[in-house]
Scaffold this active site. Structure first.
Site, PDB file in Angstrom:
ATOM      1  N   ASP A   1       0.848  -1.189   0.000  1.00 11.87           N
ATOM      2  CA  ASP A   1       0.000   0.000   0.000  1.00 11.87           C
ATOM      3  C   ASP A   1       0.891   1.250   0.000  1.00 11.87           C
ATOM      4  OD1 ASP A   1      -2.451   1.308   0.071  1.00 11.87           O
ATOM      5  OD2 ASP A   1      -2.546   1.342   2.268  1.00 11.87           O
ATOM      6  N   HIS A   2       0.608   2.184  -0.906  1.00  5.61           N
ATOM      7  CA  HIS A   2       1.361   3.437  -1.003  1.00  5.61           C
ATOM      8  C   HIS A   2       2.872   3.248  -1.039  1.00  5.61           C
ATOM      9  CE1 HIS A   2      -2.156   6.022  -0.617  1.00  5.61           C
ATOM     10  NE2 HIS A   2      -2.606   5.153   0.266  1.00  5.61           N
TER      11      HIS A   2
ATOM     12  N   HIS B   1      -9.679   4.898  -1.538  1.00  2.00           N
ATOM     13  CA  HIS B   1      -8.875   4.952  -0.307  1.00  2.00           C
ATOM     14  C   HIS B   1      -9.663   5.738   0.734  1.00  2.00           C
ATOM     15  CE1 HIS B   1      -4.720   3.559  -1.502  1.00  2.00           C
ATOM     16  NE2 HIS B   1      -5.408   3.450  -2.617  1.00  2.00           N
ATOM     17  N   GLY B   2      -9.216   5.671   1.988  1.00  2.00           N
ATOM     18  CA  GLY B   2      -9.875   6.455   3.037  1.00  2.00           C
ATOM     19  C   GLY B   2     -11.261   5.932   3.373  1.00  2.00           C
ATOM     20  N   GLY B   3     -11.400   4.614   3.447  1.00  2.00           N
ATOM     21  CA  GLY B   3     -12.719   4.005   3.675  1.00  2.00           C
ATOM     22  C   GLY B   3     -13.340   4.334   5.027  1.00  2.00           C
TER      23      GLY B   3
HETATM   24  P1  13P Z   1      -8.548   4.866   6.298  1.00  2.00           P
HETATM   25  O1  13P Z   1      -7.501   4.700   7.327  1.00  2.00           O
HETATM   26  O2  13P Z   1      -9.108   6.229   6.252  1.00  2.00           O
HETATM   27  O3  13P Z   1      -9.602   3.798   6.385  1.00  2.00           O
HETATM   28  O4  13P Z   1      -7.835   4.680   4.870  1.00  2.00           O
HETATM   29  C1  13P Z   1      -6.992   3.595   4.664  1.00  2.00           C
HETATM   30  C2  13P Z   1      -6.314   3.695   3.357  1.00  2.00           C
HETATM   31  O5  13P Z   1      -6.794   4.309   2.420  1.00  2.00           O
HETATM   32  C3  13P Z   1      -5.014   3.015   3.227  1.00  2.00           C
HETATM   33  O6  13P Z   1      -4.467   3.147   1.961  1.00  2.00           O
END
Ligand code: 13P
Length: 286
Positions: free
Chosen positions: A82-83, A209-211
């Site tokens: 991830d990233h 992302h950012g769920g």
């Molecule tokens: P949240 O931590 O906001 O759920 O986002 C996780 C994320 O997008 C990891 O790449």
């Protein structure tokens, strides 16, 4: 079954309008909680390790167990970087058996993001590793450290997305449509019209992302409009913290108190993951 690539789980999700959760692992409790829940929910799952979390969990240490655990499970498991911020980190992930890599060039200007993403695709293809990239820029902090508000100036441009996908050959595209990492400042406001335009112009699985903090109704709508992978971390972290807070007063210093606390953490994380798998519609799809 052996680890599978991201492409493998996202194709049926995209075609049948459900999303596969990408859950970040920062320790063994999170890993067990996520894998056991995927198994009990009969759900495909994406285990993500973020480069920003390498200081908590080194791929070299966790990947051998993770790969063996996935091999013993009856559901498809993807191991996703991830990233990843650079090609050397992506190469390190490939060496450790990752089957998917997200290259994050979202802070670069467009030509540089395009060039570096293409380089990552070239490195991943021979290893059978899928590639996700980001265009536009999801706000907040990848490690979920602060409250953030989305900046519309950084939202994904649908026309640019079409060219980016065509020229890089990526398997999945992370979009910025009002989503942010970590805690939202106020209510999240997703730009669904933009999402629909991105889907129509790219026709590949899209990633949200950012769920954490997005409502169940918004998740369902986003999935109908092409979101096939949803990244989720902060919500699990908060569940773990609330387990610790709830137990703190009754904690003693006996032989078993710490392992019992960790067991409670694992249970709360598992409950959170189970709920998300139901909402994402991936439960029962493995
Ligand atoms: P949240 O931590 O906001 O759920 O986002 C996780 C994320 O997008 C990891 O790449």
């Amino acid at each position: 079954m052996p680890l599978v690539s991201l492409k493998n789980v996202l194709k049926p999700a995209f075609e049948n309008a459900y999303a596969v959760g990408s859950f970040n692992v920062i320790n063994f409790e999170f890993l067990e909680a996520i894998l056991e829940t995927a198994e009990s929910k009969k759900s495909p799952v994406i285990i993500s390790i973020a480069e920003a979390h390498f200081r908590f969990i080194k791929p070299e240490n966790i990947c051998p167990s993770l790969t063996a655990m996935a091999g013993r499970s009856g559901v498809p498991v993807v191991l996703n970087l991830d990233h990843g911020m650079s090609l050397p980190v992506v190469s390190r992930a490939i060496r450790n058996g990752f089957t998917s890599a997200m290259f994050d060039g979202s802070k670069l200007d467009y030509p540089e993001n395009l060039r570096k993403t293409h380089e990552v695709v070239e490195a991943c293809r021979p290893a059978g590793v899928s590639v996700e990239a980001e265009l536009g820029s999801v706000g907040g902090n990848e490690t979920g450290g602060m409250e953030a508000e989305a900046n519309p100036d950084l939202f994904t441009d649908p026309e640019q997305a079409s060219a980016f996908v065509r020229e890089t050959g990526i398997d999945a595209l992370a979009v910025a449509i009002g989503n942010v990492h970590g805690n939202y400042k106020g209510e999240p406001k997703l730009d669904f019209k933009r999402l629909e335009r991105i889907r129509d112009r790219t026709r590949i699985p899209l990633v949200l992302h950012g769920g954490s903090g997005i409502s169940d109704a918004d998740f369902r709508k986003a999935i109908r409009l092409g979101i096939a992978k949803i990244n989720f971390f902060t919500g699990m972290s908060q569940a773990a913290l609330s387990a610790i807070r709830d137990r703190a007063d009754s904690l003693g210093a006996a032989y078993h108190d710490f392992p019992l606390l960790m067991q409670e953490v694992k249970k709360r994380v598992a409950e959170t993951v189970a709920h998300q798998m139901d909402v994402f519609g991936s439960a029962g799809k493995a």
